[in-house]
Scaffold this active site. Structure first.
Site, mmCIF file in Angstrom:
data_model
loop_
_atom_site.group_PDB
_atom_site.id
_atom_site.type_symbol
_atom_site.label_atom_id
_atom_site.label_comp_id
_atom_site.label_asym_id
_atom_site.label_seq_id
_atom_site.Cartn_x
_atom_site.Cartn_y
_atom_site.Cartn_z
ATOM 1 N N ARG A 85 11.061 3.814 3.464
ATOM 2 C CA ARG A 85 10.674 2.847 4.510
ATOM 3 C C ARG A 85 11.941 2.110 4.928
ATOM 4 O O ARG A 85 12.699 1.630 4.071
ATOM 5 C CB ARG A 85 9.634 1.856 4.022
ATOM 6 C CG ARG A 85 9.402 0.733 5.055
ATOM 7 C CD ARG A 85 8.218 -0.125 4.753
ATOM 8 N NE ARG A 85 6.972 0.605 4.984
ATOM 9 C CZ ARG A 85 5.766 0.051 4.896
ATOM 10 N NH1 ARG A 85 5.646 -1.225 4.601
ATOM 11 N NH2 ARG A 85 4.676 0.763 5.118
ATOM 12 N N LYS B 92 25.944 -3.661 -1.231
ATOM 13 C CA LYS B 92 27.428 -3.595 -1.193
ATOM 14 C C LYS B 92 27.912 -2.880 0.063
ATOM 15 O O LYS B 92 29.119 -2.706 0.241
ATOM 16 C CB LYS B 92 27.937 -2.840 -2.420
ATOM 17 C CG LYS B 92 27.525 -3.449 -3.743
ATOM 18 C CD LYS B 92 27.921 -2.501 -4.892
ATOM 19 C CE LYS B 92 27.031 -2.744 -6.101
ATOM 20 N NZ LYS B 92 27.165 -1.672 -7.102
ATOM 21 N N HIS C 71 4.770 6.061 11.431
ATOM 22 C CA HIS C 71 4.277 5.888 10.063
ATOM 23 C C HIS C 71 3.285 7.037 9.834
ATOM 24 O O HIS C 71 2.065 6.837 9.772
ATOM 25 C CB HIS C 71 3.588 4.522 9.942
ATOM 26 C CG HIS C 71 3.345 4.051 8.547
ATOM 27 N ND1 HIS C 71 3.463 4.855 7.430
ATOM 28 C CD2 HIS C 71 2.961 2.828 8.070
ATOM 29 C CE1 HIS C 71 3.180 4.147 6.344
ATOM 30 N NE2 HIS C 71 2.870 2.916 6.707
ATOM 31 N N ARG D 104 0.793 -1.216 0.000
ATOM 32 C CA ARG D 104 0.000 0.000 0.000
ATOM 33 C C ARG D 104 0.835 1.280 0.000
ATOM 34 O O ARG D 104 0.582 2.187 -0.800
ATOM 35 C CB ARG D 104 -0.943 0.030 1.219
ATOM 36 C CG ARG D 104 -2.205 -0.756 1.025
ATOM 37 C CD ARG D 104 -2.643 -1.403 2.314
ATOM 38 N NE ARG D 104 -1.718 -2.467 2.635
ATOM 39 C CZ ARG D 104 -1.880 -3.717 2.202
ATOM 40 N NH1 ARG D 104 -2.933 -4.043 1.529
ATOM 41 N NH2 ARG D 104 -0.980 -4.647 2.471
ATOM 42 N N THR D 105 1.801 1.368 0.905
ATOM 43 C CA THR D 105 2.498 2.649 1.049
ATOM 44 C C THR D 105 3.254 2.990 -0.237
ATOM 45 O O THR D 105 3.139 4.100 -0.780
ATOM 46 C CB THR D 105 3.451 2.594 2.250
ATOM 47 O OG1 THR D 105 2.715 2.172 3.386
ATOM 48 C CG2 THR D 105 4.069 3.949 2.518
HETATM 49 N N1 CP Z 1 -0.409 -0.030 5.777
HETATM 50 C C1 CP Z 1 0.776 -0.275 5.243
HETATM 51 O O1 CP Z 1 1.778 0.374 5.569
HETATM 52 O O2 CP Z 1 0.786 -1.253 4.285
HETATM 53 P P1 CP Z 1 2.044 -1.752 3.471
HETATM 54 O O3 CP Z 1 2.996 -2.414 4.446
HETATM 55 O O4 CP Z 1 1.490 -2.716 2.459
HETATM 56 O O5 CP Z 1 2.708 -0.550 2.840
#
Ligand code: CP
Length: 311
Positions: free
Chosen positions: A107, A86, A135, A56-57
Site C-alpha cells: 500500500r 533514511k 485497490h 482490513r487490507t
Molecule cells: N477497505 C480498506 O482498504 O480498509 P483499510 O484501509 O483498513 O485497509
C-alpha cells in the site's frame, strides 16, 4: 509458473478469472474461520509493506496467509519504521523485500506505485491501494460480497455514493463491474466526481453509468448501495473539505423507507456517513464484507503463488 502473476489493476482481469477467484474464495470458508486446517501455502512467506495506515487490507491478507499455513513478515508503517525513513527508494525496498518473501502486498500513497513495484519485483506484487488510483483486491472482495449477499451480480443496479474523486475503490470496482451486466449509479457532489477516464473506460466496455448528486432516487432503485467516506486526508485544504463534509449520510429511516431489500456496503472505516442504527439492518453487510476479504485474499494468494488452477 512462467511469468509472475502480479495484481496491480482490475483492468487486467477477465470475467472468467474473476468468477474463478470468487468461486475459490467461497470454497475456502472453513479454512478462513479456522474450522479446517490448510497447509496449501506451507513454506511460503508473505510480506506486507504499508506506507499508509490500514486495518482490513493488511490484517486480512496476513490472516489469509496464516490460515493457509504460510508465514508473514510485516512493515506496517514503512515511512517511520523501515529504511524508507533514511531515504531508500520504493524500487530498492521492493527488490530487497523480494529476497525475503514469496509475495508482497504493497500500500502506497502514490498513483502507479504498485505498477512500479511490479516492474522491479522478482515475486508477485498485490496492490493494496496506490494513491487514488486502484485497490483491486478490495474490488474483488466487493464482488464476492455482492454475489454472496444477492446470489448474483448480473442484473443488479449498484449505486456508489460519496467521494469518488479520491477513491481508488471506485475506480477498481467500476473496472470490475464492467465485466457484468450491471447498472452503475455514481452519486457524488459535483466536485468529487470520478475521473472522466474511468467513466469512459467502463462505458467503452458496455457498462451503463448514470451520474447524479441526488441520493434519494438511487435509494429507491438500487439493489446495492455502497457508501464511501469523504477522504478528509486527501483534500488540498481544510476549507475544501468543509465544503463537502457530511454531503451524504444514510440512516435507518432512509433504508427502511423504500420497504425493499437493499444491500448496504462500505469499504470501511466509516465515520459519520453511516448512522450506527444501520448496523442492525439485515442487509447492512459491511462486517461480512470485511470477513469476505479473508476469503478473497486467500484465493488470490493461492492463485498468484500457483497453488491452484481456476475453473
Ligand atoms: N477497505 C480498506 O482498504 O480498509 P483499510 O484501509 O483498513 O485497509
Amino acid at each position: 509458473m512462467g511469468s509472475i502473476r502480479h495484481v496491480v489493476s482490475m483492468k487486467t482481469f477477465s470475467r472468467k478469472e474473476i468468477d474463478g477467484i470468487l468461486d475459490l474464495g467461497d470454497s475456502l470458508e472453513a479454512a478462513a474461520w479456522g474450522e479446517k486446517e490448510s497447509h496449501l501455502l506451507a513454506g511460503k512467506v508473505l510480506a506486507t509493506l504499508f506506507y499508509e495506515p490500514s486495518t482490513r487490507t493488511r490484517l486480512s491478507f496476513e490472516s489469509a496467509m496464516l490460515r493457509l499455513g504460510g508465514q508473514v513478515i510485516s512493515v506496517a508503517d514503512a515511512k517511520r519504521t523501515s529504511s524508507v525513513w533514511k531515504g531508500e527508494t520504493l524500487a530498492d525496498t521492493i527488490r530487497t523485500i523480494a529476497n525475503y518473501s514469496d509475495v508482497i502486498v504493497l500500500r502506497h500513497p502514490q498513483n502507479g506505485a504498485a505498477a512500479l513495484a511490479a516492474e522491479v519485483s522478482s515475486v508477485p506484487i498485490l496492490n493494496g491501494g496506490d494513491g487514488a488510483n486502484e485497490h483491486p483486491t478490495q474490488a474483488l472482495l466487493d464482488l464476492l460480497t455482492i454475489r454472496r449477499e444477492r446470489g448474483r451480480i448480473d442484473g443488479l443496479t449498484v449505486a456508489l455514493v460519496g467521494d469518488h474523486k479520491h477513491s481508488r475503490v471506485t475506480n477498481s470496482l467500476a473496472f470490475a463491474l464492467a465485466n457484468y451486466d450491471v447498472k452503475l449509479i455514481l452519486v457524488n457532489p459535483p466536485s468529487l466526481a470520478v475521473s472522466r477516464e474511468t467513466v469512459e473506460y467502463v462505458q467503452g466496455k458496455g457498462l451503463s453509468v448514470e451520474e447524479t448528486s441526488d441520493l434519494g432516487g438511487p435509494m429507491k432503485r438500487a439493489d446495492v448501495v455502497y457508501i464511501f467516506r469523504i477522504q478528509k486526508e486527501r483534500f488540498a485544504s481544510p476549507e475544501e473539505y468543509e465544503k463537502v463534509k457530511g454531503a451524504y449520510r444514510i440512516d435507518r429511516t432512509m433504508v427502511d423507507a423504500g420497504g425493499r431489500d437493499i444491500t448496504i456496503m462500505h469499504p470501511m472505516p466509516h465515520v459519520d456517513e453511516l448512522s450506527p442504527d444501520v448496523d442492525t439492518y439485515p442487509g447492512a453487510c459491511y462486517f461480512r464484507q470485511s470477513f469476505n476479504g479473508v476469503l478473497l485474499r486467500m484465493a488470490l494468494l493461492a492463485w498468484v503463488l500457483d497453488k491452484v488452477e481456476l475453473d
